[in-house]
Design a protein around this motif. Structure first.
Motif, PDB file in Angstrom:
ATOM      1  N   TYR A  82       0.839  -1.208   0.000  1.00 33.27           N
ATOM      2  CA  TYR A  82       0.000   0.000   0.000  1.00 33.27           C
ATOM      3  C   TYR A  82       0.873   1.256   0.000  1.00 33.27           C
ATOM      4  CZ  TYR A  82      -4.416  -2.445   0.984  1.00 33.27           C
ATOM      5  OH  TYR A  82      -5.539  -3.230   0.895  1.00 33.27           O
ATOM      6  N   THR A  83       1.971   1.223   0.750  1.00 39.48           N
ATOM      7  CA  THR A  83       2.873   2.378   0.829  1.00 39.48           C
ATOM      8  C   THR A  83       3.475   2.685  -0.537  1.00 39.48           C
ATOM      9  OG1 THR A  83       3.398   1.780   3.112  1.00 39.48           O
ATOM     10  CG2 THR A  83       4.868   3.334   2.024  1.00 39.48           C
ATOM     11  N   ASN A  84       4.013   1.671  -1.176  1.00 42.24           N
ATOM     12  CA  ASN A  84       4.571   1.861  -2.518  1.00 42.24           C
ATOM     13  C   ASN A  84       3.504   2.314  -3.507  1.00 42.24           C
ATOM     14  OD1 ASN A  84       7.139   1.040  -1.723  1.00 42.24           O
ATOM     15  ND2 ASN A  84       6.709  -1.114  -2.124  1.00 42.24           N
ATOM     16  N   ASP A  85       2.310   1.762  -3.349  1.00 38.20           N
ATOM     17  CA  ASP A  85       1.224   2.061  -4.277  1.00 38.20           C
ATOM     18  C   ASP A  85       0.780   3.517  -4.184  1.00 38.20           C
ATOM     19  OD1 ASP A  85      -0.628   0.950  -6.260  1.00 38.20           O
ATOM     20  OD2 ASP A  85      -2.194   1.353  -4.784  1.00 38.20           O
ATOM     21  N   GLY A 230       3.657  14.515   6.265  1.00 38.80           N
ATOM     22  CA  GLY A 230       3.695  13.138   6.746  1.00 38.80           C
ATOM     23  C   GLY A 230       2.407  12.375   6.482  1.00 38.80           C
ATOM     24  N   ILE A 231       2.537  11.167   5.970  1.00 36.71           N
ATOM     25  CA  ILE A 231       1.403  10.251   5.803  1.00 36.71           C
ATOM     26  C   ILE A 231       1.730   8.958   6.542  1.00 36.71           C
ATOM     27  CG2 ILE A 231      -0.044   8.948   4.198  1.00 36.71           C
ATOM     28  CD1 ILE A 231       0.593  10.947   2.036  1.00 36.71           C
ATOM     29  N   VAL A 232       0.818   8.513   7.383  1.00 34.38           N
ATOM     30  CA  VAL A 232       0.968   7.240   8.093  1.00 34.38           C
ATOM     31  C   VAL A 232      -0.055   6.255   7.533  1.00 34.38           C
ATOM     32  CG1 VAL A 232       0.804   6.074  10.333  1.00 34.38           C
ATOM     33  CG2 VAL A 232       1.772   8.384  10.183  1.00 34.38           C
ATOM     34  N   ILE A 233       0.393   5.058   7.220  1.00 30.60           N
ATOM     35  CA  ILE A 233      -0.503   3.989   6.755  1.00 30.60           C
ATOM     36  C   ILE A 233      -0.386   2.839   7.742  1.00 30.60           C
ATOM     37  CG2 ILE A 233      -1.085   2.438   4.847  1.00 30.60           C
ATOM     38  CD1 ILE A 233       0.522   4.330   3.025  1.00 30.60           C
ATOM     39  N   ILE A 245       2.753  -0.634  10.642  1.00 31.07           N
ATOM     40  CA  ILE A 245       2.533   0.805  10.506  1.00 31.07           C
ATOM     41  C   ILE A 245       3.679   1.380   9.683  1.00 31.07           C
ATOM     42  CG2 ILE A 245       3.708   1.464  12.666  1.00 31.07           C
ATOM     43  CD1 ILE A 245       1.314   3.529  13.006  1.00 31.07           C
ATOM     44  N   SER A 246       3.333   2.213   8.720  1.00 30.14           N
ATOM     45  CA  SER A 246       4.307   2.743   7.765  1.00 30.14           C
ATOM     46  C   SER A 246       4.198   4.262   7.736  1.00 30.14           C
ATOM     47  CB  SER A 246       4.023   2.173   6.379  1.00 30.14           C
ATOM     48  OG  SER A 246       4.749   2.857   5.394  1.00 30.14           O
ATOM     49  N   GLU A 247       5.338   4.926   7.649  1.00 31.08           N
ATOM     50  CA  GLU A 247       5.377   6.385   7.594  1.00 31.08           C
ATOM     51  C   GLU A 247       6.030   6.830   6.291  1.00 31.08           C
ATOM     52  OE1 GLU A 247       7.397  10.100  10.097  1.00 31.08           O
ATOM     53  OE2 GLU A 247       8.031   8.036  10.455  1.00 31.08           O
ATOM     54  N   ILE A 248       5.373   7.770   5.604  1.00 30.89           N
ATOM     55  CA  ILE A 248       5.944   8.374   4.407  1.00 30.89           C
ATOM     56  C   ILE A 248       6.171   9.853   4.690  1.00 30.89           C
ATOM     57  CG2 ILE A 248       5.671   8.821   1.940  1.00 30.89           C
ATOM     58  CD1 ILE A 248       3.444   6.687   1.948  1.00 30.89           C
ATOM     59  N   LYS A 249       7.407  10.308   4.474  1.00 31.34           N
ATOM     60  CA  LYS A 249       7.707  11.732   4.542  1.00 31.34           C
ATOM     61  C   LYS A 249       7.784  12.248   3.113  1.00 31.34           C
ATOM     62  CE  LYS A 249      10.272  11.591   8.900  1.00 31.34           C
ATOM     63  NZ  LYS A 249      11.587  11.827   9.558  1.00 31.34           N
ATOM     64  N   LEU A 250       6.863  13.145   2.782  1.00 31.91           N
ATOM     65  CA  LEU A 250       6.798  13.703   1.434  1.00 31.91           C
ATOM     66  C   LEU A 250       7.419  15.090   1.399  1.00 31.91           C
ATOM     67  CD1 LEU A 250       3.171  12.927   0.199  1.00 31.91           C
ATOM     68  CD2 LEU A 250       5.272  11.907  -0.658  1.00 31.91           C
ATOM     69  N   GLY A 251       8.405  15.252   0.532  1.00 31.52           N
ATOM     70  CA  GLY A 251       8.956  16.570   0.282  1.00 31.52           C
ATOM     71  C   GLY A 251       8.423  17.106  -1.034  1.00 31.52           C
ATOM     72  N   GLU A 252       9.178  17.965  -1.660  1.00 33.22           N
ATOM     73  CA  GLU A 252       8.713  18.575  -2.889  1.00 33.22           C
ATOM     74  C   GLU A 252       9.344  17.924  -4.119  1.00 33.22           C
ATOM     75  OE1 GLU A 252       7.817  21.188   0.423  1.00 33.22           O
ATOM     76  OE2 GLU A 252       9.553  20.028  -0.146  1.00 33.22           O
ATOM     77  N   ILE A 253       9.197  18.602  -5.242  1.00 34.45           N
ATOM     78  CA  ILE A 253       9.660  18.071  -6.524  1.00 34.45           C
ATOM     79  C   ILE A 253      10.969  18.739  -6.915  1.00 34.45           C
ATOM     80  CG2 ILE A 253       9.071  17.693  -8.948  1.00 34.45           C
ATOM     81  CD1 ILE A 253       7.199  16.328  -6.964  1.00 34.45           C
ATOM     82  N   ARG A 262      10.618   6.474   3.392  1.00 33.60           N
ATOM     83  CA  ARG A 262       9.646   5.585   4.044  1.00 33.60           C
ATOM     84  C   ARG A 262      10.279   4.920   5.265  1.00 33.60           C
ATOM     85  NH1 ARG A 262       8.603   1.301  -0.328  1.00 33.60           N
ATOM     86  NH2 ARG A 262      10.847   1.248  -0.049  1.00 33.60           N
ATOM     87  N   LYS A 263       9.417   4.558   6.201  1.00 32.11           N
ATOM     88  CA  LYS A 263       9.868   3.836   7.384  1.00 32.11           C
ATOM     89  C   LYS A 263       8.768   2.866   7.809  1.00 32.11           C
ATOM     90  CE  LYS A 263      11.336   4.574  12.180  1.00 32.11           C
ATOM     91  NZ  LYS A 263      11.512   5.579  13.256  1.00 32.11           N
ATOM     92  N   PHE A 264       9.145   1.616   8.099  1.00 30.03           N
ATOM     93  CA  PHE A 264       8.182   0.583   8.459  1.00 30.03           C
ATOM     94  C   PHE A 264       8.459   0.050   9.859  1.00 30.03           C
ATOM     95  CE2 PHE A 264       8.368   0.498   3.885  1.00 30.03           C
ATOM     96  CZ  PHE A 264       7.045   0.333   3.507  1.00 30.03           C
TER      97      PHE A 264
END
Length: 421
Positions: A82-85, A230-233, A245-253, A262-264
């Motif tokens: 789901y995180t990769n998706d 931050g997005i947590v899945i 539980i997975s954490e995504i830190k989103l920065g810019e482009i 990502r961190k799991f």
């Protein structure tokens, strides 16, 4: 800011989040933000968002709800999947909405942040030099000369330091020449303005070194002070017996590449419980560790200072002492104190808390998660800072059998007038 927590054991995940949202430009705080979302009815997957409610100007709530439509009830084998998706979904569906102006503004902001940090460090170092030598520059020329000399020294020192964190996933094959082609002209302009504003002598060699540091900062994993979304899945994939539980830190482009990491963390037969705080986590850390981590840091500083004082006294009183041996002995003692202190924290606080959580029922996990968010809010009320944690606490339970279930949820609309046929 916000306070959020995930509590996991073999049976379930409990997610809890406050409702405060800070509008930085207006210096206002509203207590009506939604930070927890479900993927779909019956599917044991939930999301939390923190730090920023928008990514590149797009509301995260919109991104998550569009992702829900995209999945259309079709499940995946693991939370990792789901995180990769969702990362691929963001890259495929939202990168096209970002403009070159947004990207340039982001890079400009990071240039200013980096240069400002150099000036702050340089000013502190200049003050230390004046304090130690007790010699203050007598003229403006001498003052500017000292400033420039110190500035160059700091830049030259940092450029020799090896970066300890790995590169971001998207930038593994990205090199400084590509970065230079797109952003060096912008950097030159801002660096020239910076030099003029702070009386820094322009030198091409120094400019190139700082540009290299900027490249390293933007292409490697996020730093502690960096702003991100931050997005947590959390929950169970189809093939998972225990929750993850997975954490995504989103920065810019940057150059049409997404800055993210990502961190799991997973429950397993060996690891039967997990406490996962996000954003403002100080009270959760205090609860789990038995002491405020900030206070631990201050204790270490005091110990180090006292050890240095003892060392100087011993050297002063005994001219024949082996200074290298003394240094090694005291360093070993300092490390031993740190290690023993950590072991005691684990023995008295951390292990008992984790062990208890591993056996708790869902109802007890809900109570603890909500209490930890509330106590963080209470702490902010009694501090001098803005109350950046507050409002109703939303709580959800995710289990393999029942899927995502709301326990507490505020409503931004009246159900009676929206669901009457």
């Amino acid at each position: 800011m916000t306070a959020e927590i995930g509590l996991l054991n073999k049976s379930a995940v409990v997610l809890a989040a406050d409702s405060a949202v800070t509008i930085t430009k207006a210096n206002k705080i509203f207590n009506n933000a939604n930070k927890i979302f479900k993927l779909d009815n019956g599917i044991p997957i939930g999301f939390m968002i923190y730090n920023n409610s928008h990514w590149m100007g797009i509301p995260l709530e919109t991104i998550i709800k569009e992702y829900k439509k995209y999945r259309n009830g079709i499940t995946l084998p693991t939370v990792d999947a789901y995180t990769n998706d969702i990362v691929n979904f963001i890259k495929s569906n939202f990168l096209s909405f970002t403009t070159q102006k947004q990207v340039s503004e982001f890079v400009t902001s990071r240039i200013y942040d980096l240069l400002e940090s150099f000036i702050e460090v340089t000013s502190d170092e200049v003050n230390e030099i004046i304090k130690k030598t007790r010699t203050k520059p007598k003229t403006i020329t001498q003052e500017i000369s000292l400033l420039n000399k110190t500035f160059e020294k700091i830049v030259n020192f940092l450029i020799t330091k090896e970066i300890q964190v790995p590169k971001l996933i998207e930038f593994a094959d990205y090199n400084i020449n590509e970065f230079k082609t797109e952003y060096y002209k912008l950097f030159e302009e801002k660096f020239a303005q910076f030099c003029s504003a702070y009386k820094i002598s322009y030198k091409k060699t120094i400019e190139l070194k700082i540009f290299k540091l900027l490249f390293a900062e933007l292409t490697h994993e996020f730093t502690g002070y960096e702003d991100y979304t931050g997005i947590v899945i959390a929950g169970f994939g189809d093939d998972e017996l225990f929750p993850t539980i997975s954490e995504i830190k989103l920065g810019e482009i940057i150059s049409q590449r997404l800055r993210y990491e990502r961190k799991f963390s997973s429950i397993s037969f060996e690891s039967s419980a997990l406490v996962a705080p996000y954003a403002q986590r100080d009270m959760v850390d205090t609860f789990v560790q038995g002491i405020d981590p900030t206070l631990v840091g201050e204790i270490y500083k005091i110990l180090k200072k006292e050890f240095s004082s003892i060392k100087r006294s011993l050297i002063k009183d005994n001219k024949t002492i082996d200074t290298n041996k003394l240094e090694a002995t005291m360093n070993k003692s300092f490390e031993s104190i740190n290690k023993q202190f950590l072991e005691k924290r684990k023995e008295i606080h951390i292990y008992p808390v984790i062990k208890s959580i591993s056996y708790l029922r869902k109802e007890d996990l809900v109570e603890i998660a909500e209490a930890l968010v509330n106590i963080t809010s209470l702490k902010r009320k009694t501090s001098d800072d803005l109350q950046t944690v507050g409002g109703p606490v939303d709580v959800a339970v995710i289990s393999k059998g029942d899927g995502f279930v709301w326990v507490k949820r505020k409503e931004h609309f009246n159900r009676d007038i929206n669901f009457i046929s």
